[in-house]
Scaffold this active site. Structure first.
Site, PDB file in Angstrom:
ATOM      1  N   GLU A 274      73.327  29.114  23.498  1.00 19.18           N
ATOM      2  CA  GLU A 274      73.936  30.312  23.769  1.00 19.18           C
ATOM      3  C   GLU A 274      72.131  31.235  23.286  1.00 19.18           C
ATOM      4  OE1 GLU A 274      76.231  32.157  25.028  1.00 19.18           O
ATOM      5  OE2 GLU A 274      77.945  31.203  24.980  1.00 19.18           O
ATOM      6  N   CYS A 308      71.116  39.162  19.864  1.00 16.92           N
ATOM      7  CA  CYS A 308      70.891  38.497  21.423  1.00 16.92           C
ATOM      8  C   CYS A 308      71.315  39.812  21.782  1.00 16.92           C
ATOM      9  CB  CYS A 308      71.530  37.497  21.116  1.00 16.92           C
ATOM     10  SG  CYS A 308      73.247  37.187  20.854  1.00 16.92           S
TER      11      CYS A 308
HETATM   12  P1  NAD Z   1      65.547  29.578  16.140  1.00 17.50           P
HETATM   13  O1  NAD Z   1      65.672  28.964  17.909  1.00 17.50           O
HETATM   14  O2  NAD Z   1      64.475  29.229  15.205  1.00 17.50           O
HETATM   15  O3  NAD Z   1      66.957  28.634  15.289  1.00 17.50           O
HETATM   16  C1  NAD Z   1      68.319  28.558  15.647  1.00 17.50           C
HETATM   17  C2  NAD Z   1      68.241  27.552  14.869  1.00 17.50           C
HETATM   18  O4  NAD Z   1      67.726  26.668  15.454  1.00 17.50           O
HETATM   19  C3  NAD Z   1      68.309  27.192  12.866  1.00 17.50           C
HETATM   20  O5  NAD Z   1      69.785  26.176  12.658  1.00 17.50           O
HETATM   21  C4  NAD Z   1      67.256  26.007  13.218  1.00 17.50           C
HETATM   22  O6  NAD Z   1      66.969  25.878  12.136  1.00 17.50           O
HETATM   23  C5  NAD Z   1      67.278  26.081  14.072  1.00 17.50           C
HETATM   24  N1  NAD Z   1      66.231  24.563  14.808  1.00 17.50           N
HETATM   25  C6  NAD Z   1      65.037  24.940  14.942  1.00 17.50           C
HETATM   26  N2  NAD Z   1      64.351  24.106  15.080  1.00 17.50           N
HETATM   27  C7  NAD Z   1      64.961  22.947  15.349  1.00 17.50           C
HETATM   28  C8  NAD Z   1      64.978  22.140  15.617  1.00 17.50           C
HETATM   29  N3  NAD Z   1      63.114  21.600  16.629  1.00 17.50           N
HETATM   30  N4  NAD Z   1      65.572  20.906  16.142  1.00 17.50           N
HETATM   31  C9  NAD Z   1      67.231  21.672  15.572  1.00 17.50           C
HETATM   32  N5  NAD Z   1      66.826  22.841  15.124  1.00 17.50           N
HETATM   33  C10 NAD Z   1      66.125  23.644  14.966  1.00 17.50           C
HETATM   34  O7  NAD Z   1      66.092  30.822  16.516  1.00 17.50           O
HETATM   35  P2  NAD Z   1      66.595  31.859  15.439  1.00 17.50           P
HETATM   36  O8  NAD Z   1      65.387  33.094  15.290  1.00 17.50           O
HETATM   37  O9  NAD Z   1      67.647  31.647  14.083  1.00 17.50           O
HETATM   38  O10 NAD Z   1      67.759  33.459  15.754  1.00 17.50           O
HETATM   39  C11 NAD Z   1      67.267  34.045  16.667  1.00 17.50           C
HETATM   40  C12 NAD Z   1      67.612  33.952  18.362  1.00 17.50           C
HETATM   41  O11 NAD Z   1      68.695  33.172  18.350  1.00 17.50           O
HETATM   42  C13 NAD Z   1      67.151  34.654  19.324  1.00 17.50           C
HETATM   43  O12 NAD Z   1      66.212  34.382  20.450  1.00 17.50           O
HETATM   44  C14 NAD Z   1      68.545  35.466  19.777  1.00 17.50           C
HETATM   45  O13 NAD Z   1      68.291  35.694  21.103  1.00 17.50           O
HETATM   46  C15 NAD Z   1      69.092  33.938  19.631  1.00 17.50           C
HETATM   47  N6  NAD Z   1      70.631  34.197  19.855  1.00 17.50           N
HETATM   48  C16 NAD Z   1      71.417  33.651  20.979  1.00 17.50           C
HETATM   49  C17 NAD Z   1      72.778  33.921  20.347  1.00 17.50           C
HETATM   50  C18 NAD Z   1      73.767  33.815  21.521  1.00 17.50           C
HETATM   51  O14 NAD Z   1      74.910  33.818  21.084  1.00 17.50           O
HETATM   52  N7  NAD Z   1      73.286  33.293  23.126  1.00 17.50           N
HETATM   53  C19 NAD Z   1      73.613  35.256  18.962  1.00 17.50           C
HETATM   54  C20 NAD Z   1      72.523  34.746  18.332  1.00 17.50           C
HETATM   55  C21 NAD Z   1      71.032  34.826  18.432  1.00 17.50           C
END
Ligand code: NAD
Length: 506
Positions: A274, A308
């Site tokens: 997602e 998102c």
């Molecule tokens: P992010 O990708 O920075 O982080 C998401 C998660 O991944 C966090 O738990 C983070 O700690 C983890 N993470 C980061 N780097 C990692 C790695 N190298 N290995 C493993 N895990 C890692 O995103 P964010 O800033 O927390 O959230 C915002 C983003 O999420 C936006 O792009 C938003 O659109 C998206 N989002 C999507 C949905 C959906 O349902 N499509 C819902 C909510 C948020």
């Protein structure tokens, strides 16, 4: 114990302070592995801050690779017995979890506002939405049917069953700290999978509190293991390389999602993604502008634009653009920006300083390219990371604010003159998550649904998320669906057993 109603008018400021202290004191801050709270093997910790003040709320244990291995051992060991439990018993645990979330709704809402920043009313809304996944999947758990049928030739009986995929890694973002966790944990429980949940480092407290509730609801040891950390790769890399892991479900940015997908290929893991969005909101000349303005406010301003599903680009027919902009400007100017704990706040802080700088950079670049600021267009003095609700007009399609996920309270408006142009503009993005269309011509609305490359479409409505609906994107917004009848199938694999026909060879 039922939480007191924070909305009651006689609740004094000092009551809120003591409530905050009591809720934080009741929130676990350790790792949860095999049914026990424990410190990280390395003894490492990280701090969680309140984005409205910069104050440290809690110090949380930070998991590393040794803890990941322990969680994997627990999940793998618990899988067989858990997968054999009856769907009714899993449904009842989920239902008790739902009831406990309702009972402790105010604690959960308070925690979310404290660590994530959204206004309390919106946090309460997320508790409602997030809790519904527990109720919905408690109902779905017992209806995950297989089938029993003859082959067309009559030579075999087909027994088709759905089995739990196996141990899953669930990674969630900070913007919806409860709902993004329950949207994965609930179907995994319903399907009979064990799991390792890694909540976002910026907002682990809500997930830790929720974990405690699921334990109270009767979830056996090893089924749900939780690893907060500020070094996510340190746990995800060894877990994705471990052949006992069978699935990853990730919600977060497209960049991190792609990185994890590459790692998931090694063991050919089941993958649900997602990811990010760049949602268009189309307002046609035959739209009801009251609905369109209300829809735009909801789709853009909910969660301070940090969603998102946020409407990222407002595409408005040129004949109604002046009126739409004037009405939206009036609504946006009336929003009260302030700490989420104040009941009168409509717009809370952004998650951190980086988020504020990113939003500011997008607005500055759009203005340099010729966009005009109608409302806002600036940061708000701290403490905390506040950005003013901002309405931009005459924004060129090449501006970064039109091409990138804004993740802030900024609404850029652009005009179109024909339906074809509107569809072309809407689809001109690598993303395909949420979209919105406002028109009183329902045939046109449905036709746009056919022509638009998005997994979700709101027709004359700005918020469509629901536990009973399949949520997910196309293109670089992701793979798979969460919620609905589809949500549980992400956690099951289909097995076909061909049985000799009771009538003998055909
Ligand atoms: P992010 O990708 O920075 O982080 C998401 C998660 O991944 C966090 O738990 C983070 O700690 C983890 N993470 C980061 N780097 C990692 C790695 N190298 N290995 C493993 N895990 C890692 O995103 P964010 O800033 O927390 O959230 C915002 C983003 O999420 C936006 O792009 C938003 O659109 C998206 N989002 C999507 C949905 C959906 O349902 N499509 C819902 C909510 C948020």
């Amino acid at each position: 114990m039922t939480s007191p109603d924070l909305t009651s008018p006689d609740l004094q400021a000092h009551d809120l302070t003591s409530r905050v202290q009591a809720t934080l004191a009741a929130t676990p801050t350790q790792l949860f592995i095999d049914g026990r709270w424990r410190e990280a093997d390395s003894g490492s910790h990280f701090t969680v801050e309140n984005p409205a003040t910069g104050d440290v709320l809690a110090t949380v244990a930070s998991a590393g690779s040794v803890d990941a291995a322990a969680a994997m051992d627990a999940a793998a060991t618990a899988q067989e017995a858990w997968g054999r439990t009856s769907s009714r018993s899993r449904a009842e645990i989920l239902r008790r979890g739902f009831d406990l979330v309702q009972e402790r709704a105010e604690d959960l809402a308070l925690l979310m506002t404290l660590e994530m920043g959204k206004p309390l009313a919106q946090s309460r809304g997320e508790v409602g939405y997030g809790g519904e996944f527990l109720r919905w999947f408690s109902e779905e758990a017992v209806r995950d049917y297989g089938r029993y049928a003859d082959t067309p030739e009559g030579n075999l009986r087909m027994l088709v069953t759905r089995k739990p995929v196996g141990p899953c890694l669930l990674i969630t973002p900070w913007n919806f700290p409860l709902a993004m966790a329950t949207r994965k944990v609930a179907p995994a429980i319903a399907a009979g999978c064990t799991m390792i949940l890694k909540p976002a480092g910026l907002t682990p407290l809500t997930a830790l509190y929720f974990t405690q509730l699921m334990t109270e609801a009767g979830l056996p040891a090893g089924v749900l293991n939780v690893l907060p950390t500020d070094s996510p790769a340190e746990i995800s890399e060894p877990l994705l390389a471990d052949s006992r892991l069978r699935k990853i479900s990730f919600t977060g940015s497209t960049a991190v999602g792609k990185h994890l997908m590459r790692q998931a290929t090694e063991n050919v893991l089941r993958t649900s993604m997602e990811l990010g969005g760049n949602g268009p909101l189309l307002v046609f000349e035959d739209a009801d502008l009251d609905k369109a303005v209300a829809g735009a406010m909801a789709a853009k301003m909910r969660n301070m634009g940090e969603a998102c599903t946020a409407a990222n680009r407002l595409l408005v027919h040129e004949s109604v653009a002046e009126e739409f902009i004037a009405r939206l400007a009036e609504k946006m100017s009336a929003l009260k920006v302030g700490p989420g704990l104040e009941e009168t706040s409509d717009v809370g802080p952004l998650i951190d300083a980086k988020a504020c700088a990113s939003v500011e950079g997008l607005v500055v670049e759009a203005v340099e390219r010729g966009a005009k600021v109608v409302v806002g267009g600036h940061r708000i003095e701290g403490p905390g990371h506040f950005y003013a609700p901002t309405l931009l007009r005459d924004v060129p399609a090449e501006a970064r604010v039109m091409r990138e996920e804004i993740f802030g309270p900024v609404a850029p408006v652009m005009t179109f003159s024909t339906e074809d142009e509107a569809v072309e503009l809407a689809n001109a993005t690598e993303y395909g998550l949420a979209s919105y269309v406002f028109t009183e011509n329902i045939s046109r609305g449905l036709r746009i649904g056919d022509r638009i490359d998005f997994g979700l479409l709101g027709l004359n409505v700005g918020v469509i998320s629901n536990a009973a609906a399949p949520f997910g994107g196309v293109k670089q917004s992701g793979l798979g669906r969460e919620g609905g009848a589809e949500g549980i199938s992400e956690y099951t694999s289909t097995q076909y057993i061909g049985v000799e026909s009771p009538w003998g060879p055909a």
